[in-house]
Design a protein around this motif. Structure first.
Motif, PDB file in Angstrom:
ATOM      1  N   LEU A 246       6.890   9.580  -0.307  1.00 54.89           N
ATOM      2  CA  LEU A 246       5.820   8.607  -0.136  1.00 54.89           C
ATOM      3  C   LEU A 246       6.296   7.473   0.763  1.00 54.89           C
ATOM      4  O   LEU A 246       7.485   7.298   0.969  1.00 54.89           O
ATOM      5  CB  LEU A 246       5.394   8.045  -1.502  1.00 54.89           C
ATOM      6  CG  LEU A 246       4.886   9.069  -2.502  1.00 54.89           C
ATOM      7  CD1 LEU A 246       4.612   8.404  -3.838  1.00 54.89           C
ATOM      8  CD2 LEU A 246       3.651   9.777  -1.986  1.00 54.89           C
ATOM      9  N   ILE A 247       5.331   6.737   1.287  1.00 55.39           N
ATOM     10  CA  ILE A 247       5.646   5.568   2.095  1.00 55.39           C
ATOM     11  C   ILE A 247       4.901   4.376   1.514  1.00 55.39           C
ATOM     12  O   ILE A 247       3.800   4.522   0.976  1.00 55.39           O
ATOM     13  CB  ILE A 247       5.273   5.783   3.579  1.00 55.39           C
ATOM     14  CG1 ILE A 247       5.879   4.685   4.440  1.00 55.39           C
ATOM     15  CG2 ILE A 247       3.778   5.897   3.776  1.00 55.39           C
ATOM     16  CD1 ILE A 247       5.947   5.020   5.908  1.00 55.39           C
TER      17      ILE A 247
ATOM     18  N   ALA B 156       0.859  -1.184   0.000  1.00 55.93           N
ATOM     19  CA  ALA B 156       0.000   0.000   0.000  1.00 55.93           C
ATOM     20  C   ALA B 156       0.895   1.233   0.000  1.00 55.93           C
ATOM     21  O   ALA B 156       1.796   1.343   0.831  1.00 55.93           O
ATOM     22  CB  ALA B 156      -0.901   0.006   1.229  1.00 55.93           C
ATOM     23  N   ARG B 157       0.665   2.146  -0.937  1.00 58.24           N
ATOM     24  CA  ARG B 157       1.482   3.365  -1.063  1.00 58.24           C
ATOM     25  C   ARG B 157       0.607   4.589  -0.792  1.00 58.24           C
ATOM     26  O   ARG B 157      -0.516   4.682  -1.280  1.00 58.24           O
ATOM     27  CB  ARG B 157       2.047   3.468  -2.473  1.00 58.24           C
ATOM     28  CG  ARG B 157       2.881   4.726  -2.695  1.00 58.24           C
ATOM     29  CD  ARG B 157       3.257   4.916  -4.140  1.00 58.24           C
ATOM     30  NE  ARG B 157       4.156   3.871  -4.588  1.00 58.24           N
ATOM     31  CZ  ARG B 157       4.386   3.595  -5.875  1.00 58.24           C
ATOM     32  NH1 ARG B 157       3.768   4.251  -6.829  1.00 58.24           N
ATOM     33  NH2 ARG B 157       5.223   2.639  -6.204  1.00 58.24           N
ATOM     34  N   ALA B 158       1.144   5.511  -0.008  1.00 57.43           N
ATOM     35  CA  ALA B 158       0.425   6.744   0.303  1.00 57.43           C
ATOM     36  C   ALA B 158       1.408   7.828   0.721  1.00 57.43           C
ATOM     37  O   ALA B 158       2.602   7.576   0.871  1.00 57.43           O
ATOM     38  CB  ALA B 158      -0.584   6.503   1.418  1.00 57.43           C
ATOM     39  N   ASP B 159       0.878   9.031   0.911  1.00 56.48           N
ATOM     40  CA  ASP B 159       1.706  10.148   1.364  1.00 56.48           C
ATOM     41  C   ASP B 159       1.632  10.244   2.883  1.00 56.48           C
ATOM     42  O   ASP B 159       0.689  10.755   3.428  1.00 56.48           O
ATOM     43  CB  ASP B 159       1.250  11.464   0.718  1.00 56.48           C
ATOM     44  CG  ASP B 159      -0.188  11.804   1.050  1.00 56.48           C
ATOM     45  OD1 ASP B 159      -0.950  10.897   1.450  1.00 56.48           O
ATOM     46  OD2 ASP B 159      -0.563  12.981   0.928  1.00 56.48           O
ATOM     47  N   GLY B 160       2.599   9.684   3.538  1.00 56.79           N
ATOM     48  CA  GLY B 160       2.667   9.740   4.992  1.00 56.79           C
ATOM     49  C   GLY B 160       2.244   8.435   5.637  1.00 56.79           C
ATOM     50  O   GLY B 160       1.447   7.663   5.101  1.00 56.79           O
ATOM     51  N   PHE B 161       2.792   8.211   6.815  1.00 52.50           N
ATOM     52  CA  PHE B 161       2.567   6.950   7.516  1.00 52.50           C
ATOM     53  C   PHE B 161       1.108   6.724   7.875  1.00 52.50           C
ATOM     54  O   PHE B 161       0.577   5.632   7.679  1.00 52.50           O
ATOM     55  CB  PHE B 161       3.439   6.886   8.779  1.00 52.50           C
ATOM     56  CG  PHE B 161       3.217   5.628   9.556  1.00 52.50           C
ATOM     57  CD1 PHE B 161       3.770   4.432   9.122  1.00 52.50           C
ATOM     58  CD2 PHE B 161       2.422   5.615  10.690  1.00 52.50           C
ATOM     59  CE1 PHE B 161       3.553   3.249   9.821  1.00 52.50           C
ATOM     60  CE2 PHE B 161       2.203   4.440  11.394  1.00 52.50           C
ATOM     61  CZ  PHE B 161       2.773   3.259  10.960  1.00 52.50           C
ATOM     62  N   GLU B 162       0.435   7.733   8.397  1.00 51.52           N
ATOM     63  CA  GLU B 162      -0.961   7.561   8.828  1.00 51.52           C
ATOM     64  C   GLU B 162      -1.858   7.176   7.660  1.00 51.52           C
ATOM     65  O   GLU B 162      -2.678   6.266   7.768  1.00 51.52           O
ATOM     66  CB  GLU B 162      -1.472   8.826   9.523  1.00 51.52           C
ATOM     67  CG  GLU B 162      -0.790   9.123  10.842  1.00 51.52           C
ATOM     68  CD  GLU B 162      -0.933   7.996  11.851  1.00 51.52           C
ATOM     69  OE1 GLU B 162      -1.999   7.352  11.920  1.00 51.52           O
ATOM     70  OE2 GLU B 162       0.041   7.738  12.590  1.00 51.52           O
ATOM     71  N   ASN B 163      -1.702   7.858   6.527  1.00 51.31           N
ATOM     72  CA  ASN B 163      -2.505   7.544   5.338  1.00 51.31           C
ATOM     73  C   ASN B 163      -2.157   6.156   4.804  1.00 51.31           C
ATOM     74  O   ASN B 163      -3.037   5.405   4.395  1.00 51.31           O
ATOM     75  CB  ASN B 163      -2.307   8.592   4.247  1.00 51.31           C
ATOM     76  CG  ASN B 163      -2.877   9.928   4.635  1.00 51.31           C
ATOM     77  OD1 ASN B 163      -3.776  10.018   5.461  1.00 51.31           O
ATOM     78  ND2 ASN B 163      -2.357  10.989   4.040  1.00 51.31           N
TER      79      ASN B 163
END
Length: 125
Positions: free
Chosen positions: A112-113, A62-69
């Motif tokens: 991104l994370i 899963a890729r998103a902008d920031g750890f929480e997202n």
């Protein structure tokens, strides 16, 4: 392992759109919010004593902008892919469940994370 039925399941659950935010085995680097399902590099073993019965694993990223997202996306997809005695298109899953908690790691471009979770499953096809 054919991951298309699981990708269809994710889309049906409103977790993305195939080819835009849901991918199988490769994910474009320019996509900032997405999930990818990857078949194991070792392949899915064939047991000739139990034709059509498979035990294997696959990887969710899963890729998103920031750890929480990223964690929220990973958790939602993990919940949708956790199956017990469930028919998904042409596949009947005895179970499909995470083997690990999500492992976060940074993507070099765009801050991104990505969070990787390994799944194991037994299915009949």
């Amino acid at each position: 392992m054919n991951l298309m039925p699981l990708a269809d399941l994710l889309q049906q659950n409103g977790l993305g759109i195939q080819g835009q935010t849901i991918f199988i085995n490769q994910m474009p680097v320019e996509t900032p919010l997405a999930v990818m399902l990857r078949t194991p590099l070792s392949g899915t073993k064939v047991n000739y004593e139990l034709p059509g019965y498979y035990k294997t694993n696959f990887q969710l990223i899963a890729r998103a902008d920031g750890f929480e997202n990223g964690k929220a996306l990973s958790d939602s997809v993990t919940a949708a892919l956790t199956l017990v005695e469930t028919q998904v298109e042409t596949m009947y899953f005895k179970y499909c469940r995470p083997m690990t908690l999500g492992i976060p790691f940074p993507v070099s471009k765009g801050n991104l994370i990505e969070i990787s979770t390994m799944f194991e499953c037994i299915f009949i096809q």
